[in-house]
Design an enzyme around this catalytic site. Structure first.
Site, mmCIF file in Angstrom:
data_model
loop_
_atom_site.group_PDB
_atom_site.id
_atom_site.type_symbol
_atom_site.label_atom_id
_atom_site.label_comp_id
_atom_site.label_asym_id
_atom_site.label_seq_id
_atom_site.Cartn_x
_atom_site.Cartn_y
_atom_site.Cartn_z
ATOM 1 N N CYS A 15 0.867 -1.019 -0.074
ATOM 2 C CA CYS A 15 -0.079 0.076 -0.008
ATOM 3 C C CYS A 15 0.823 1.252 0.027
ATOM 4 O O CYS A 15 2.067 1.088 0.404
ATOM 5 C CB CYS A 15 -0.905 0.004 1.190
ATOM 6 S SG CYS A 15 -2.055 -1.284 1.591
ATOM 7 N N GLY A 41 0.264 0.210 -5.054
ATOM 8 C CA GLY A 41 -1.544 -0.622 -4.954
ATOM 9 C C GLY A 41 -2.228 0.274 -5.964
ATOM 10 O O GLY A 41 -2.336 1.543 -6.021
ATOM 11 N N GLY A 121 1.130 -2.084 5.591
ATOM 12 C CA GLY A 121 1.611 -2.878 6.301
ATOM 13 C C GLY A 121 0.608 -4.087 6.645
ATOM 14 O O GLY A 121 -0.262 -4.219 5.865
#
Ligand code: SF4
Length: 483
Positions: A15, A41, A121
């Site tokens: 991300c 992403g 994460g």
């Protein structure tokens, strides 16, 4: 973007997060920053902004930033001088098509005001936390593990949002780089190991937080420093307050960010990503030399390593494989037939150059091996005399549980085969991966990997997980050395 988007033979980025404070029309800056982070992403993105007259506003959409967050009519719905955003490829939460409720930033209203959170994460004890929270009455709205943080904050008895966030994050295990906002504060946090990156920049009187420096560049922000592992920064009109809420440990940044995920024009730990990739090529040329006529990258991510290999070996660099620049994802959707053409849609061989040549192909990684086989077929069809593969990462043998979507262990070709077996399967004249020490040297650790205290997270290569993957062990995953 990375090289093989039509095939599942790749690791997906995790991300990207971005936030900005104290600037006019903050959401426009966030849109630009997210656009620069799109390689991290591509599935969905969202922005939350705050304006005192209106309160919080939020927009979440599937698809590219440029297709959503460029319309004036939409950006007008995100007013204010404080905003954060997120781009995602799903790494947890719903598999298959993502529900829009899983798209971040997540927003929550607390008694002391609202708070939005964007998380890069993966939380390794999310299943256990969720179970506990549900038993104690929390009602989850999404399948995103980030929502655990919100509920933990809701249960905290602290009087303000940063304190509640500290309480919550002390319960969370795994990897997180977080950008959050309240009505007046822009907050950035990194987990104690600092697995995922987070950069602090300044823009006029305001502050910027971003996953990578390339996103600071696009908005014209100045790089200030990295948010440190285990640090929380609280940015307000008055300045930046820094606190360290966690028990300190030796940091272990994700070494794969340098090999693969980050953009080559980003700087991490004082070293340009391009330079570390070029130096991997130098290491490869030293460790695995071979007599050949040309060094060709698999574009785009193999390019810096191929340049390094060529420089070190003296074998000419050439573009033997050309990438079709404008292949959108949508084109591929309609038919199975087109999908099966896979790599061919994305990459083409420069036949006139390749014919009769002994070619070294440099790629960033081998995950399942299917793409490598197809590329080798295409190059042989074009009349290459020999094909040698050089891979700018060690064999990927273990799944990542810290925010990178990897196939299960059984599907990783390097987990089940020796290098020679892989060479035979891919059908090339030689196949060599850079060693783990070579990779560390390329990343600035001249003495290589310190096996007592590794300088990076390298679990996907070594099986040495710096944070115990609790949820996965619960589901039957076996670590290398059983706990
Ligand atoms: S397991 Fe690999 S991809 Fe995941 S954080 Fe560690 S080095 Fe990065």
């Amino acid at each position: 973007m990375h090289s093989h988007p039509f095939d599942d033979d790749e690791l997906r980025e995790e991300c990207g997060v971005f936030g900005v404070s104290c600037v006019k029309e903050a959401a426009n800056f966030v849109a630009l920053g997210l656009h620069a982070l799109q390689h991290r992403g591509q599935e969905a993105g969202g922005i939350v902004s705050y304006a005192p007259e209106i309160g919080f506003s939020q927009v979440r959409r599937f698809g590219y930033v440029r297709d959503n967050f460029t319309k004036a009519s939409l950006m007008e719905t995100l007013p204010g001088r404080l905003a954060i955003g997120h781009v995602r490829y799903s790494t947890s939460g719903s598999k298959g098509p993502t529900a829009i409720r899983d798209v971040q930033p997540l927003f929550a209203e607390f008694s002391m005001g609202g708070c939005a959170i964007a998380h890069n994460g993966n939380i390794t004890n999310a299943v256990a936390l969720r179970q506990e929270l549900i038993e104690r009455g929390s009602i989850f709205q999404s399948s995103s593990d980030t929502e655990c943080i919100i509920h933990l904050m809701a249960r905290s008895i602290q009087k303000n949002i940063p304190e509640r966030m500290k309480d919550a994050l002390r319960r969370v295990e795994g990897a997180f780089s977080i950008v959050a906002m309240t009505r007046s504060k822009l907050i950035g946090v990194r987990d104690p190991l600092g697995v995922r990156p987070l950069m602090l920049g300044s823009l006029g009187d305001g502050w910027v937080l971003a996953s990578e420096t390339c996103a600071l560049d696009i908005v014209g922000a100045d790089f200030v420093r990295e948010v440190e592992p285990g640090e929380m920064v609280i940015c307000t009109e008055g300045g930046v307050e820094s606190v360290f809420p966690f028990h300190p440990v030796k940091p272990r940044f994700c070494i794969f960010e340098k090999v693969y995920f980050s953009r080559p024009d980003s700087v991490i730990g004082g070293q340009s990503v391009y330079e570390s990739r070029r130096r991997i090529g130098v290491e490869l040329a030293r460790e695995a030399p071979v007599d050949a006529d040309l060094v060709c990258p698999i574009p785009d991510s193999g390019t810096p390593a191929a340049i390094g290999y060529s420089q070190e070996s003296g074998i000419p660099y050439a573009m033997g494989i050309i990438r079709n620049q404008y292949m959108g994802r949508t084109f591929i959707e309609p038919t199975e037939q087109i999908r099966n053409m896979g790599v061919r849609l994305k990459l083409n061989v420069n036949r006139a150059l390749i014919r009769g040549k002994r070619v070294i192909l440099v790629d960033d990684s081998v995950v399942r091996g299917t793409t490598s086989r197809k590329i080798r077929e295409m190059v042989m069809e074009a009349g290459a005399a020999e094909v040698h593969f050089r891979i700018a990462s060690p064999p990927t043998q273990w799944p990542c549980f810290y925010g990178v979507d990897t196939p299960e262990r059984e599907k990783l070709i390097a987990a089940t085969m020796t290098e020679e077996e892989m060479r035979v399967l891919i059908g090339v004249d030689s196949l060599k991966f850079v060693s783990l020490d070579g990779l560390y040297r390329a990343c600035g650790e001249d003495a290589g990997r310190n096996d007592e205290q590794p300088q990076f997270c390298d679990a996907c290569f070594s099986g040495d997980y710096p944070v115990k993957p609790t949820d996965m062990i619960e589901r039957g995953f076996r670590t290398k050395v059983p706990a």
